[in-house]
Write a protein that holds these residues in place. Structure first.
Motif, short mmCIF file in Angstrom:
data_model
loop_
_atom_site.label_atom_id
_atom_site.label_comp_id
_atom_site.label_asym_id
_atom_site.label_seq_id
_atom_site.Cartn_x
_atom_site.Cartn_y
_atom_site.Cartn_z
N GLU A 191 -6.71 -0.69 -1.55
CA GLU A 191 -7.49 -0.32 -0.36
C GLU A 191 -8.78 -1.13 -0.28
O GLU A 191 -9.17 -1.60 0.79
CB GLU A 191 -7.78 1.18 -0.38
CG GLU A 191 -6.52 2.01 -0.12
CD GLU A 191 -6.80 3.50 -0.07
OE1 GLU A 191 -5.92 4.23 0.41
OE2 GLU A 191 -7.88 3.94 -0.52
N THR B 169 1.84 2.42 -3.36
CA THR B 169 0.80 2.99 -4.22
C THR B 169 0.50 4.45 -3.86
O THR B 169 -0.19 5.13 -4.59
CB THR B 169 -0.53 2.18 -4.12
OG1 THR B 169 -1.09 2.37 -2.82
CG2 THR B 169 -0.31 0.70 -4.35
N LEU B 170 1.02 4.87 -2.73
CA LEU B 170 0.84 6.26 -2.34
C LEU B 170 1.97 7.13 -2.85
O LEU B 170 1.81 8.34 -3.06
CB LEU B 170 0.76 6.40 -0.81
CG LEU B 170 -0.29 5.53 -0.09
CD1 LEU B 170 -0.19 5.69 1.42
CD2 LEU B 170 -1.68 5.89 -0.55
N ARG C 278 -3.92 2.08 -6.14
CA ARG C 278 -4.24 2.40 -4.75
C ARG C 278 -5.68 2.06 -4.37
O ARG C 278 -5.94 1.40 -3.36
CB ARG C 278 -3.98 3.90 -4.50
CG ARG C 278 -4.34 4.31 -3.09
CD ARG C 278 -4.17 5.79 -2.86
NE ARG C 278 -4.72 6.16 -1.58
CZ ARG C 278 -4.78 7.40 -1.13
NH1 ARG C 278 -4.29 8.37 -1.85
NH2 ARG C 278 -5.31 7.65 0.04
N ARG C 279 -6.62 2.49 -5.19
CA ARG C 279 -8.03 2.29 -4.84
C ARG C 279 -8.33 0.80 -4.68
O ARG C 279 -8.97 0.38 -3.72
CB ARG C 279 -8.93 2.90 -5.92
CG ARG C 279 -10.40 2.96 -5.55
CD ARG C 279 -11.21 3.62 -6.66
NE ARG C 279 -11.14 2.89 -7.92
CZ ARG C 279 -11.93 1.86 -8.21
NH1 ARG C 279 -12.84 1.47 -7.36
NH2 ARG C 279 -11.81 1.23 -9.37
N LEU D 33 0.81 -1.23 0.00
CA LEU D 33 0.00 0.00 0.00
C LEU D 33 0.85 1.28 0.00
O LEU D 33 0.57 2.20 -0.78
CB LEU D 33 -0.97 0.00 1.19
CG LEU D 33 -1.86 1.24 1.32
CD1 LEU D 33 -2.79 1.39 0.11
CD2 LEU D 33 -2.69 1.18 2.61
N GLN E 297 0.43 4.25 -8.51
CA GLN E 297 -0.67 5.01 -7.89
C GLN E 297 -2.04 4.58 -8.39
O GLN E 297 -3.04 4.67 -7.66
CB GLN E 297 -0.46 6.51 -8.09
CG GLN E 297 0.56 7.05 -7.09
CD GLN E 297 0.98 8.48 -7.36
OE1 GLN E 297 0.55 9.09 -8.33
NE2 GLN E 297 1.84 9.01 -6.51
#
Lengths: 392, 185
Positions: A327, A313-314, A323-324, A310, A320
């Motif tokens: 999560e 991905t930030l 990320r969604r 994670l 990136q």
């Protein structure tokens, strides 16, 4: 014409039913809140702590149907469970978990062996296992990070030297070192020891910067990315959650195309695994097509693996876009596993409630690493669940 | 899926050369009925727009992630491709009279096949509704254009063999969707 229309619509209906039942059953992600995740983490950690004996060993496993406690034990799992207690301490600040982790750590410190420039732990009479020492070092490094206590730094350096000594020129990591000769045992590899060693060295580099430990992990990570699976004879690429941890903790200046590519690939494996898991109900036709809800350790490793990625991905532009979904998978995993955990109320009607409460069972059996991996996954999911709550 | 892949995926799913073999013919024979083809294609395009635009909601209702649906769509497309390889000429369908032929058999079952529906839901939820509609419009547009191709021994053979080649590409699309769905996070 009506007859032909009926034929077509019947075929469509049949196809839809087959598709729904066999390919895309509903992916069920039970709702979950941060309090529920925190409670599940504590319950799982408490299961581990309750099983901690005076000798520093944990309860290994419990068969609910037979009401039998397993007499097996495993060095890598001992080190892994200890490491996870340090994760819990770091997240909760609860000194009880630090004390329990230190007891587990003491079991390993009592079994140290020294070689030429290296230190490692092993059960008496056993060859020295790389995986168990990778997780031992990871635990030490997490302890260092959480407490700032430098008293075990020399041990960390010794274990780091041991892990570096297990490396081959191409970055492969030998799984054992002979206790008799003190030399690495050539030709022996392990599916997880390589990633464990890589992560441990990255964490050591974070704990003791400027000593070259992170750099010593890089050939191992690249070997995992480029060669490991074919070279060690795995039919498919290994969904290596330890490698994910190594990548997630790698300082940003060491993230190149190869390592970012490995991170993306691993995220894909974990994502698929977790989506598949969400389709499992363990009932009716679904049982025959998807089998039972997966072993908790398996679900947990996928959850902690994707959770470890994670942070990338930030920060990494190339990741990136993931990320969604990362999560979403984390929140879904948290929902599933909070839902599947044995509650205190349910455990009270079981033969030995203290061995059932807070545990995750797979077909009536639970093992220390079931709790370890799932609680690590829940810890990774917790900030995401909290953030989503904050958005509401 | 990039733009070229998306466009060719819809072309392969609609398979204009093969579809032409099953389109209503003008009374004089040899050529398609342009009005019927246009109306059928427009209806199919609206259906794709609705499916692609509503794909997020539809998949949420049935509790399926877009990534997992991509695998399912790949399987549907693969089954359709295999069936088409074994039966390259569309089945004879009785035609509705007048303009209604645009709905039966042009809109359904010719244009709105299972593979087109699966593709619309899959690409709508990932590549977006607008891109999906543009790609589908190209494919349906080609169906209308091919209505001008004169049927006959040579014309039919050309359409049949081109349709077979397009079906092979449909298989590639199926594999792409499955692999993409599996690798997605």
């Amino acid at each position: 014409m009506k007859r032909r229309l009926a034929v077509h619509l019947s075929l469509w209906a049949l196809g839809l039913v087959v598709l729904r039942v066999a390919v895309i059953p509903a992916e069920v992600c039970p709702p979950v809140d941060a309090a529920g995740v925190r409670r599940a983490v504590s319950e799982a950690a408490d299961w581990i702590v309750r099983g901690l004996g005076e000798d520093g060993r944990f309860v290994y496993g419990y068969d609910l149907a037979a009401d039998e406690v397993s007499t097996d034990y495993n060095a890598a799992r001992h080190a892994g469970v200890t490491m996870s207690l340090y994760q819990v301490f770091e997240a909760t600040g609860d000194p009880g978990y630090l004390a329990a982790a230190d007891t587990g750590l003491g079991y390993m410190l009592d079994r140290l062996v020294d070689g030429e420039g290296w230190t490692a732990w092993t059960e008496p009479g056993w060859d020295v296992a790389t995986g168990a020492n990778g997780l031992f070092l990871a635990g030490l490094a997490l302890r260092h990070r959480a407490t700032g206590d430098p008293s075990l730094d020399e041990v960390m350096r010794g274990v780091g030297a041991f892990l570096v000594g297990q490396q081959e020129e191409n970055g492969a990591v030998l799984a054992y070192r002979s206790i008799g000769t003190g030399e690495p045992m050539t030709g022996w590899y392990d599916p997880f020891a390589t990633g464990e060693a890589a992560w441990a060295l990255v964490l050591l580099g974070r704990a003791l910067p400027g000593e070259g430990w992170v750099e010593s992990a890089l050939p191992v990570i690249d070997y995992i990315a480029n060669e490991r699976d074919a070279a060690e004879g795995y039919v498919t690429r290994l969904p290596d959650h330890w490698a994910a941890y190594a990548l997630g903790d790698l300082p940003v200046e060491h993230l190149d195309e190869t390592r970012i590519g490995l991170a993306a690939r691993l995220a894909g494996y974990f994502g698929m695994r977790l989506r598949f898991e969400a389709q499992r109900t363990g009932e009716g036709v679904n049982l025959w097509l998807r089998w039972y809800p997966g072993p908790p350790a398996g679900v947990g490793t996928a959850g902690e693996g994707i959770g470890a990625l994670l942070p990338l991905t930030l920060t990494e532009p190339a990741l990136q876009g993931l990320r969604r979904n990362v999560e979403e998978r984390l929140v879904c995993t948290a929902g599933m596993m909070v839902d599947r955990q044995v509650t205190g109320e349910k455990a009270s009607s079981m033969p030995r409630p203290h061995l059932a409460r807070g545990a995750w069972f797979y077909r009536g059996y639970t093992q220390m690493d079931d709790q370890q991996h799932v609680l690590s996954a829940l810890l990774a999911a917790l900030p995401v669940v909290e953030a989503k709550e904050g958005e509401r | 899926m990039n733009g070229i892949m998306l466009a060719t995926a819809y072309l392969a799913a609609v398979n204009p050369p093969r579809t032409r073999l099953g389109m209503p013919e003008s009374a004089a024979g040899g050529r398609g009925r342009p009005g019927v083809a246009v109306l059928g294609a427009a209806s199919a395009l609206m259906a794709v727009a609705a499916l692609a635009g509503g794909s997020g909601t539809i998949l949420a209702i049935v509790e399926v992630t877009p990534e997992m649906f991509r695998v399912a769509a790949g399987i549907v497309v693969a089954v359709a491709a295999i069936a088409t390889l074994f039966r390259p000429r569309p089945a004879e369908e009785p035609e509705a009279s007048g303009w209604r032929a645009a709905l039966w058999p042009v809109f359904f079952p010719r244009l709105l096949g299972a593979e087109v529906v699966a593709l619309a839901l899959a690409t709508g939820s990932t590549e977006g509704a607008a891109a999906s509609v543009v790609a589908a419009a190209l494919a349906f547009g080609l169906v209308v254009v091919l209505g001008a191709v004169r049927r006959g021994r040579l014309g039919d053979r050309l359409l049949l063999n081109t349709g077979r080649l397009v079906t092979v590409w449909l298989m590639v699309v199926a594999v792409y969707l499955i692999v993409d769905g599996i690798r997605a996070v």
